[in-house]
Design an enzyme around this catalytic site. Structure first.
Site, PDB file in Angstrom:
ATOM      1  N   ARG A 164      34.889 -19.272  25.167  1.00 40.85           N
ATOM      2  CA  ARG A 164      34.827 -18.504  26.660  1.00 40.85           C
ATOM      3  C   ARG A 164      33.254 -18.470  27.254  1.00 40.85           C
ATOM      4  NH1 ARG A 164      39.028 -17.911  25.028  1.00 40.85           N
ATOM      5  NH2 ARG A 164      39.700 -15.836  23.148  1.00 40.85           N
ATOM      6  N   SER A 213      38.246  -7.309  23.369  1.00 44.98           N
ATOM      7  CA  SER A 213      37.179  -8.025  22.576  1.00 44.98           C
ATOM      8  C   SER A 213      35.551  -7.691  23.169  1.00 44.98           C
ATOM      9  CB  SER A 213      37.657  -9.118  22.065  1.00 44.98           C
ATOM     10  OG  SER A 213      38.703  -9.633  21.878  1.00 44.98           O
ATOM     11  N   GLU A 283      30.825 -10.538  24.236  1.00 43.67           N
ATOM     12  CA  GLU A 283      31.550 -11.013  24.717  1.00 43.67           C
ATOM     13  C   GLU A 283      31.741 -11.068  26.441  1.00 43.67           C
ATOM     14  OE1 GLU A 283      35.098 -12.712  22.813  1.00 43.67           O
ATOM     15  OE2 GLU A 283      36.503 -12.008  24.590  1.00 43.67           O
TER      16      GLU A 283
HETATM   17  C1  LIG Z   1      43.227  -4.693  27.281  1.00 43.84           C
HETATM   18  C2  LIG Z   1      42.230  -6.103  27.331  1.00 43.84           C
HETATM   19  C3  LIG Z   1      42.406  -7.279  26.934  1.00 43.84           C
HETATM   20  C4  LIG Z   1      41.895  -8.737  27.059  1.00 43.84           C
HETATM   21  N1  LIG Z   1      42.296  -9.709  26.801  1.00 43.84           N
HETATM   22  C5  LIG Z   1      41.678 -10.996  26.296  1.00 43.84           C
HETATM   23  C6  LIG Z   1      42.506 -11.760  25.592  1.00 43.84           C
HETATM   24  O1  LIG Z   1      43.606 -12.062  25.097  1.00 43.84           O
HETATM   25  N2  LIG Z   1      41.544 -12.772  26.003  1.00 43.84           N
HETATM   26  C7  LIG Z   1      40.783 -13.011  26.958  1.00 43.84           C
HETATM   27  O2  LIG Z   1      40.662 -14.100  26.647  1.00 43.84           O
HETATM   28  N3  LIG Z   1      39.565 -12.679  28.073  1.00 43.84           N
HETATM   29  C8  LIG Z   1      40.679 -10.899  27.593  1.00 43.84           C
HETATM   30  N4  LIG Z   1      40.537  -9.867  27.417  1.00 43.84           N
HETATM   31  C9  LIG Z   1      38.957  -9.863  29.065  1.00 43.84           C
HETATM   32  C10 LIG Z   1      38.776 -10.143  29.956  1.00 43.84           C
HETATM   33  O3  LIG Z   1      40.106  -9.753  30.975  1.00 43.84           O
HETATM   34  C11 LIG Z   1      39.522 -11.909  30.428  1.00 43.84           C
HETATM   35  O4  LIG Z   1      37.881 -11.905  30.342  1.00 43.84           O
HETATM   36  C12 LIG Z   1      39.269 -11.782  32.238  1.00 43.84           C
HETATM   37  O5  LIG Z   1      39.945 -12.982  32.474  1.00 43.84           O
HETATM   38  C13 LIG Z   1      38.399 -11.793  33.563  1.00 43.84           C
HETATM   39  O6  LIG Z   1      39.051 -11.608  34.220  1.00 43.84           O
HETATM   40  P1  LIG Z   1      38.437 -10.593  35.279  1.00 43.84           P
HETATM   41  O7  LIG Z   1      38.920 -11.606  36.943  1.00 43.84           O
HETATM   42  O8  LIG Z   1      38.910  -9.297  35.332  1.00 43.84           O
HETATM   43  O9  LIG Z   1      36.908 -10.900  35.796  1.00 43.84           O
HETATM   44  P2  LIG Z   1      35.856 -10.365  35.823  1.00 43.84           P
HETATM   45  O10 LIG Z   1      35.647  -9.117  34.276  1.00 43.84           O
HETATM   46  O11 LIG Z   1      35.944  -9.355  37.052  1.00 43.84           O
HETATM   47  O12 LIG Z   1      34.496 -11.148  35.311  1.00 43.84           O
HETATM   48  C14 LIG Z   1      34.392 -11.952  34.822  1.00 43.84           C
HETATM   49  C15 LIG Z   1      32.367 -12.886  35.087  1.00 43.84           C
HETATM   50  O13 LIG Z   1      33.319 -14.095  36.054  1.00 43.84           O
HETATM   51  C16 LIG Z   1      32.493 -13.736  37.202  1.00 43.84           C
HETATM   52  N5  LIG Z   1      33.648 -13.864  38.419  1.00 43.84           N
HETATM   53  C17 LIG Z   1      34.651 -13.932  38.207  1.00 43.84           C
HETATM   54  N6  LIG Z   1      35.020 -13.733  39.126  1.00 43.84           N
HETATM   55  C18 LIG Z   1      34.909 -15.463  39.788  1.00 43.84           C
HETATM   56  C19 LIG Z   1      34.992 -15.868  40.548  1.00 43.84           C
HETATM   57  N7  LIG Z   1      35.973 -16.160  41.368  1.00 43.84           N
HETATM   58  N8  LIG Z   1      33.566 -16.985  40.725  1.00 43.84           N
HETATM   59  C20 LIG Z   1      33.364 -16.978  39.601  1.00 43.84           C
HETATM   60  N9  LIG Z   1      32.825 -16.396  39.542  1.00 43.84           N
HETATM   61  C21 LIG Z   1      33.499 -15.191  38.916  1.00 43.84           C
HETATM   62  C22 LIG Z   1      32.182 -12.375  36.371  1.00 43.84           C
HETATM   63  O14 LIG Z   1      31.287 -12.658  37.933  1.00 43.84           O
HETATM   64  C23 LIG Z   1      32.023 -12.115  35.853  1.00 43.84           C
HETATM   65  O15 LIG Z   1      30.191 -12.381  35.451  1.00 43.84           O
HETATM   66  C24 LIG Z   1      41.233  -8.993  27.260  1.00 43.84           C
HETATM   67  C25 LIG Z   1      40.379  -7.332  28.439  1.00 43.84           C
HETATM   68  C26 LIG Z   1      41.033  -5.855  28.086  1.00 43.84           C
HETATM   69  C27 LIG Z   1      40.676  -5.613  28.684  1.00 43.84           C
END
Ligand SMILES: Cc1cc2nc3c(=O)[nH]c(=O)nc-3n(C[C@H](O)[C@H](O)[C@H](O)COP(=O)(O)OP(=O)(O)OC[C@H]3O[C@@H](n4cnc5c(N)ncnc54)[C@H](O)[C@@H]3O)c2cc1C
Length: 290
Positions: A164, A213, A283
């Site tokens: 991660r 998580s 996380e």
């Molecule tokens: C129901 C549920 C299930 C999930 N299951 C999993 C799983 O199985 N595995 C897992 O790893 N995660 C899981 N997650 C967590 C999450 O979905 C992942 O970590 C996902 O990859 C985050 O992507 P996001 O676009 O929502 O990022 P965001 O939450 O919007 O951003 C996360 C971070 O990345 C940065 N960021 C976002 N986009 C960019 C960009 N283009 N350039 C630079 N920085 C950027 C943001 O500034 C922030 O610091 C889950 C979440 C939920 C709600």
């Protein structure tokens, strides 16, 4: 700013985040193109304005005070190009959509990530993973904007990454990612992944507002089992609750505030340290505006 993208004012971040927590941002901008994004970043620098990049806000806990700055969302970077087994997706593409498009071309490698509610940008930056696979396994190169506001392409070797984590976080803005995908039988993959996804739905509160998580798994025990063994399932602070279905999820049971979630996280961490001498690590990224 409207030269560079779609501009919204006084935007509720609560409605954007998957845990339904967040304050109001002065502006939200969705740049039209990579070049527009560089121009926007120049403009923000010249005008001494703060900004924060958001993907689908599924891995962030956003402070619910007012953000006197600009949220940048890359939703318009939504193209998916497939050339043989090489797939390039814009930072704003949601993973479930990318998986679907790939499966239609019999490209199966990304299917592990079909349940992750994140964008390509956020998922590559955080090296999202599921079922023993991480997204960086499949990355060939990533197009980014660096700190000098230059667009460049980083190969996988330029990026360090682990559980991660990638060195992209807070150092680059991801514009798109290119993946190397294997061909396979989508029917078989869908059936296998479908079974795993169904199991997840039975064991995780995926229908409730959360950020997935809440803690990384410590070395010796899954975080969920540890929290359950500490007897903390169902523990509540305001509207934030440790899920009864899976103890490593904090869910928003109504009107949870940022502080409720932070207090609940601290309580769990304290008990884990005192009773089991384990340092739990959060996380999601905790974002404070001040
Ligand atoms: C129901 C549920 C299930 C999930 N299951 C999993 C799983 O199985 N595995 C897992 O790893 N995660 C899981 N997650 C967590 C999450 O979905 C992942 O970590 C996902 O990859 C985050 O992507 P996001 O676009 O929502 O990022 P965001 O939450 O919007 O951003 C996360 C971070 O990345 C940065 N960021 C976002 N986009 C960019 C960009 N283009 N350039 C630079 N920085 C950027 C943001 O500034 C922030 O610091 C889950 C979440 C939920 C709600």
């Amino acid at each position: 700013m409207d030269k560079y993208g779609i501009v919204l004012e006084n935007v509720s971040l609560k409605n954007l985040s998957t845990i339904n927590i967040g304050g109001t941002a002065k502006y939200l901008v969705r740049p039209y193109s990579y070049v527009d994004l560089t121009k926007l970043l120049d403009y923000l620098k010249e005008n001494d304005m703060k900004y924060y990049i958001l993907g689908n806000a599924s891995n962030v806990l956003l402070d619910d005070s007012y953000f006197d700055g600009v949220i940048i969302k890359l939703d318009e970077f939504n193209s998916i190009d497939i050339d043989g087994n090489i797939v390039t997706a814009g930072a704003g593409v949601m993973l479930p959509k990318l998986v679907n498009v790939c499966l239609q071309k019999e490209l199966v490698s990304l299917a592990h990530f079909s349940m992750i509610p994140g964008t390509v940008g956020g998922s590559v930056v955080g090296n999202a993973g599921a079922y023993g696979h991480e997204i960086m396994e499949y990355v060939k190169e990533v197009k980014v904007i660096d700190k000098d506001n230059k667009i460049k392409t980083l190969t996988k070797d330029d990026i360090s990454f682990g559980y991660r984590y990638t060195s992209l976080k807070d150092n680059y803005i991801v514009l798109s990612a290119t993946f190397i995908c294997e061909k396979g039988n989508p029917i078989e993959v869908l059936s296998d992944i479908g079974t795993r996804n169904e199991k997840r739905k039975d064991t995780q509160p995926l229908d409730k507002p959360s950020v997935g998580s809440i803690f990384r798994n410590p070395d010796d025990i899954p975080a969920g089992r540890l929290i359950e063994e500490l007897g903390l399932k169902g523990t509540k602070v305001g509207g934030a609750v440790v899920s009864e279905k899976h103890a490593n999820f904090i869910i928003n049971d109504g009107d949870a505030t940022f502080d409720d979630v932070i207090k609940l996280i601290d309580k769990i961490k304290k008990e884990a340290k005192e009773k089991r001498n384990i340092d739990l690590v959060c996380e999601p990224t905790i974002v404070r505006w001040n």
